[in-house]
Design an enzyme around this catalytic site. Structure first.
Site, short mmCIF file in Angstrom:
data_model
loop_
_atom_site.label_atom_id
_atom_site.label_comp_id
_atom_site.label_asym_id
_atom_site.label_seq_id
_atom_site.Cartn_x
_atom_site.Cartn_y
_atom_site.Cartn_z
CE LYS A 185 -4.22 -1.80 2.15
NZ LYS A 185 -5.20 -1.62 3.22
CG ASP B 272 -8.52 0.58 3.48
OD1 ASP B 272 -9.29 -0.26 2.97
OD2 ASP B 272 -7.28 0.41 3.54
P1 NAP Z 1 -0.18 -2.50 11.71
O1 NAP Z 1 0.17 -1.29 10.91
O2 NAP Z 1 0.86 -3.56 11.88
O3 NAP Z 1 -0.66 -2.00 13.16
C1 NAP Z 1 -0.97 -2.94 14.16
C2 NAP Z 1 -1.53 -2.24 15.38
O4 NAP Z 1 -1.86 -3.24 16.34
C3 NAP Z 1 -0.56 -1.27 16.06
O5 NAP Z 1 -1.26 -0.23 16.66
C4 NAP Z 1 0.07 -2.18 17.13
O6 NAP Z 1 0.58 -1.49 18.25
C5 NAP Z 1 -1.14 -2.99 17.55
N1 NAP Z 1 -0.73 -4.26 18.16
C6 NAP Z 1 -0.21 -5.34 17.52
N2 NAP Z 1 0.04 -6.32 18.40
C7 NAP Z 1 -0.33 -5.83 19.61
C8 NAP Z 1 -0.31 -6.37 20.92
N3 NAP Z 1 0.13 -7.61 21.14
N4 NAP Z 1 -0.79 -5.62 21.93
C9 NAP Z 1 -1.24 -4.36 21.72
N5 NAP Z 1 -1.28 -3.79 20.51
C10 NAP Z 1 -0.83 -4.52 19.47
O7 NAP Z 1 -1.43 -3.25 11.10
P2 NAP Z 1 -2.63 -2.61 10.24
O8 NAP Z 1 -2.28 -2.64 8.82
O9 NAP Z 1 -2.99 -1.33 10.88
O10 NAP Z 1 -3.80 -3.71 10.45
C11 NAP Z 1 -4.40 -3.89 11.73
C12 NAP Z 1 -5.62 -4.82 11.61
O11 NAP Z 1 -6.60 -4.23 10.78
C13 NAP Z 1 -5.29 -6.18 11.00
O12 NAP Z 1 -5.97 -7.16 11.75
C14 NAP Z 1 -5.90 -6.08 9.61
O13 NAP Z 1 -6.29 -7.34 9.11
C15 NAP Z 1 -7.11 -5.18 9.85
N6 NAP Z 1 -7.59 -4.44 8.66
C16 NAP Z 1 -8.88 -4.62 8.26
C17 NAP Z 1 -9.36 -3.91 7.16
C18 NAP Z 1 -10.79 -4.12 6.70
O14 NAP Z 1 -11.10 -3.76 5.55
N7 NAP Z 1 -11.66 -4.62 7.52
C19 NAP Z 1 -8.53 -3.02 6.47
C20 NAP Z 1 -7.22 -2.83 6.93
C21 NAP Z 1 -6.76 -3.55 8.04
P3 NAP Z 1 2.10 -0.93 18.27
O15 NAP Z 1 2.06 0.36 17.50
O16 NAP Z 1 2.40 -0.75 19.69
O17 NAP Z 1 2.93 -1.98 17.60
#
Ligand code: NAP
Length: 326
Positions: A71, A107
C-alpha cells in the site's frame, strides 16, 4: 458470466493474495450489473511492484486494488495521488489515467459507510481509536474528516499514537485528537464512546484476545467496529456486547472499500444495497463456514510470536501474515 475481448480488466495486487475475497466480490458486482468486466488476483513480489504497475498499464488494466504489503510501496510509481490517500500515506486503489495511474484510499470511506450502516453519524461523537498502525491512520482520517467531537487514540506504543494525533490535528487544524498509552484507559473522561478497534489483536488464528479486558472500560462504549473480520465475533466485540454496546466486525468496511473502488472504475453504475447484502452473505459463507479459515492457512503458517498487551501469545503481526483490505 461472459467476458468479451473488450472487457474492462481490473484486479488486486498483494503478497500474498491467495486469501483475497475481492475477486469474488468484484466479479459478482459486474455480473449483477451485466458489465463486461473481469477482476483477477495478482501476486506481486515485493521487489517487483514498479514493474508490475508498468506492466498492468501496458496490458490495459483500468485499475487495481493494492493490498498488504504494497500500500505504501506503490506510491512512487503513480502519476497522481488523491488527497485522502496522501494524508493517510497509503493507497489501496489505482485508477487509470493518461500515462499512468492515480492512487486513492478507499479504506477510510469504506469504514465511514460501515459505521453509517449501524445508524451512527460520526459527526459530534466522542470516539476511541484503538491502535496507531496503518489501518488506524485511515480510521483517524475518517473520524476527523467527518467531524468527530473528540478522538482518544490509545496504543501500546504511545509515541506512535502521539505522532498520529499530532499529524491529524495539524492536517485538520483543530485539537480533536489526543494520544494515550493503552494502559491509561481509566483516565478516559467522556461518558459514551463510538470505538474503532484497529489493532491486530484477536485476529485469526489468535482469537480470544483483546487489547483491554477490563469490563469497566466496555461500559462506556455504545457502538464499536472491530475492523478485524476473522473471526466473525472477536473477543473485543464480545466484551463490548457484554457492556451492553453494539459491535460489528470489519467485513462491511472490506465490502464498502471494494464498492467504492468498483464505482471509481465504473462511474456510471451504483452498487445497490441489495447487491451489498447478497455479497456480504456470500463472503460470510466463505469466511465463516467450518473450513473457511483454510484460505488463510498458508499465511498463518508464516506468523511469528509477538507480545500481546499483558500476556504472551502467538500473534500474526508480520506483513506476510496479514490479511486486511482487498
Ligand atoms: P499494523 O500497521 O501492523 O498495526 C498494528 C496495530 O496493532 C498497532 O497499533 C500495534 O501497536 C497494535 N498491536 C499489535 N500487536 C499488539 C499487541 N500484542 N498488543 C497491543 N497492541 C498490538 O497493522 P494494520 O495494517 O494497521 O492492520 C491492523 C488490523 O486491521 C489487521 O488485523 C488487519 O487485518 C485489519 N484491517 C482490516 C481492514 C478491513 O477492511 N476490515 C482493512 C485494513 C486492516 P504498536 O504500534 O504498539 O505496535
Amino acid at each position: 458470466m461472459t467476458i468479451s475481448g473488450k472487457a474492462m480488466v481490473c484486479g488486486v495486487m498483494g503478497n500474498p493474495v491467495g486469501h483475497s475475497l475481492s475477486p469474488m466480490m468484484q466479479n459478482y458486482f459486474a455480473e449483477k450489473l451485466n458489465l463486461d468486466f473481469v477482476y483477477i488476483p495478482c501476486n506481486v513480489p515485493d521487489e517487483q511492484v514498479g514493474e508490475a504497475i508498468k506492466g498492468i498499464y501496458a496490458l490495459g488494466f483500468e485499475g487495481i486494488n493494492v493490498t498488504v504489503p504494497h500500500k505504501q510501496r506503490v506510491m512512487p510509481y503513480l502519476l497522481e495521488i488523491d488527497e485522502a490517500a496522501r494524508c493517510i500515506g497509503a493507497v489501496n486503489t489505482l485508477v487509470r489515467m493518461e500515462g499512468g495511474y492515480k492512487g486513492y484510499n478507499t479504506d477510510a470511506e469504506g469504514l465511514f459507510r460501515a459505521v453509517k450502516r449501524q445508524g451512527i453519524e460520526v459527526s459530534g461523537q466522542d470516539c476511541l481509536l484503538l491502535g496507531a498502525g496503518g489501518a488506524a491512520k485511515a480510521a483517524a482520517y475518517m473520524l476527523m474528516k467527518h467531524r468527530a467531537r473528540s478522538v482518544a487514540v490509545l496504543n501500546r506504543s504511545p509515541e506512535k499514537a502521539r505522532i498520529l494525533a499530532d499529524e491529524m490535528n495539524r492536517l485538520f487544524q483543530r485539537e480533536t485528537m489526543k494520544a494515550m498509552d493503552l494502559s491509561e484507559y481509566p483516565r478516559l473522561d467522556k461518558d459514551s464512546y463510538l470505538a474503532i478497534q484497529t489493532t491486530s489483536v484477536g485476529m485469526h488464528p489468535d482469537i480470544g484476545y483483546a487489547v483491554i479486558e477490563d469490563p469497566i472500560f466496555y461500559e462506556k462504549i455504545h457502538t464499536a467496529v472491530d475492523i478485524i473480520y476473522t473471526p466473525a465475533q472477536t473477543r473485543f466485540m464480545e466484551l463490548v456486547k457484554q457492556g451492553k454496546g453494539k459491535a460489528v466486525n470489519g467485513l462491511d468496511m472490506l465490502i464498502y472499500q471494494g464498492i467504492i473502488a468498483f464505482e471509481l472504475w465504473n462511474p456510471d453504475v451504483r452498487v445497490t444495497d441489495q447487491m451489498t447484502d447478497e455479497v456480504r452473505k456470500m463472503m460470510e459463507e466463505q469466511l465463516y463456514r467450518q473450513d473457511g479459515m483454510e484460505r488463510f492457512k498458508n499465511d498463518a503458517e508464516e506468523c511469528n510470536t509477538h507480545r500481546i498487551y499483558g500476556s504472551r501469545k502467538n500473534l500474526c503481526g508480520k506483513d506476510a501474515g496479514k490479511k486486511d483490505g482487498p
